[in-house]
Enzyme design. Sequence first.
Site, PDB file in Angstrom:
ATOM      1  N   VAL A  55       2.015   9.076   7.774  1.00  0.00           N
ATOM      2  CA  VAL A  55       1.486  10.052   6.952  1.00  0.00           C
ATOM      3  C   VAL A  55       2.092   9.833   5.597  1.00  0.00           C
ATOM      4  O   VAL A  55       3.492  10.051   5.442  1.00  0.00           O
ATOM      5  CB  VAL A  55       1.158  11.152   7.204  1.00  0.00           C
ATOM      6  N   LYS A  56       1.310   9.276   4.513  1.00  0.00           N
ATOM      7  CA  LYS A  56       1.960   9.234   3.251  1.00  0.00           C
ATOM      8  C   LYS A  56       1.793  10.470   2.478  1.00  0.00           C
ATOM      9  O   LYS A  56       0.903  10.872   2.146  1.00  0.00           O
ATOM     10  CB  LYS A  56       1.605   8.106   2.418  1.00  0.00           C
ATOM     11  N   VAL A  57       2.901  10.926   1.779  1.00  0.00           N
ATOM     12  CA  VAL A  57       2.811  12.139   1.233  1.00  0.00           C
ATOM     13  C   VAL A  57       3.594  12.329  -0.304  1.00  0.00           C
ATOM     14  O   VAL A  57       4.599  11.726  -0.234  1.00  0.00           O
ATOM     15  CB  VAL A  57       3.721  13.392   1.925  1.00  0.00           C
TER      16      VAL A  57
ATOM     17  N   THR B 146      -0.924   1.634   1.877  1.00  0.00           N
ATOM     18  CA  THR B 146      -2.194   1.836   0.917  1.00  0.00           C
ATOM     19  C   THR B 146      -1.867   2.960   0.126  1.00  0.00           C
ATOM     20  O   THR B 146      -1.084   3.830   0.423  1.00  0.00           O
ATOM     21  CB  THR B 146      -3.611   2.031   1.936  1.00  0.00           C
TER      22      THR B 146
ATOM     23  N   ALA C 291      -1.223   5.848   5.301  1.00  0.00           N
ATOM     24  CA  ALA C 291      -2.322   6.466   5.183  1.00  0.00           C
ATOM     25  C   ALA C 291      -1.983   7.650   4.238  1.00  0.00           C
ATOM     26  O   ALA C 291      -1.418   8.589   4.715  1.00  0.00           O
ATOM     27  CB  ALA C 291      -3.284   6.709   6.178  1.00  0.00           C
TER      28      ALA C 291
END
Length: 224
Positions: free
Chosen positions: A92-94, A33, A66
């Site tokens: 964890v999308k960074v 997402t 996310a």
Amino acid sequence: MLFCSLMKFFIDTANLDQIKEAEELGILDGVTTNPSLMAKEGIVGEQNILDHYLKICDIVDGDVSAEVISTEYDKMIVEGERLHEIHPNIVVKVPMIQDGIKAISYFSKKNIDTNCTLVFSPGQAILAAKAGATYLSPFIGRLDDISWDGMDLIKSIAKIYEVQGYNTEILAASVRNPLHIVKCAEAGANVVTCPLSAMTGLLKHPLTDIGLEKFLADHKAANS
Ligand code: G3P
């Protein structure tokens, strides 16, 4: 010769119906997402966003990316740890920025999975892998949009990761159509994330439809 495990299929959406439909196909390995996709579904407010990620995790038994909204290291850490606590499958999308690389290094040492997003160059891919990113998201479609060859980027990163032995998985993103998926498979992507339409587009061939129609007509004629 490139060596990679079987290419995984992630769906790139926050739409629960489409996630369910892809899951029912039996080929779905995960979900990605981003803040734009969450906003598109009308998911606003911190608690609603967290609840929505949990709903996605309940549908799919696989990694769910996310994305953090913060752009400063300290805030990224707090936000990322909160996302990580929702469900073991949360990644964890960074974003690929200086504080993002610092955050990926931190999460990597804590064994928290990360997806480094907004990647557009081989140099960025090297930095993310060195920081210990679990996944790297090069954006193919957005490069194609400005007349750069998105697939060349996937090939280049696949070569670098193979030569250097980096463990980071290439998660081809901004994949817009079935041909992108085919080309990603050729180029050595570990994962493709795409809309449902690109996934189901792989089904289509006019000779399949014509052939099936003829088989069924011949069966009917012979059995009537
Ligand atoms: O999730 C990031 C990426 O897949 C977005 O794709 O089509 O908005 O460039 P797109």
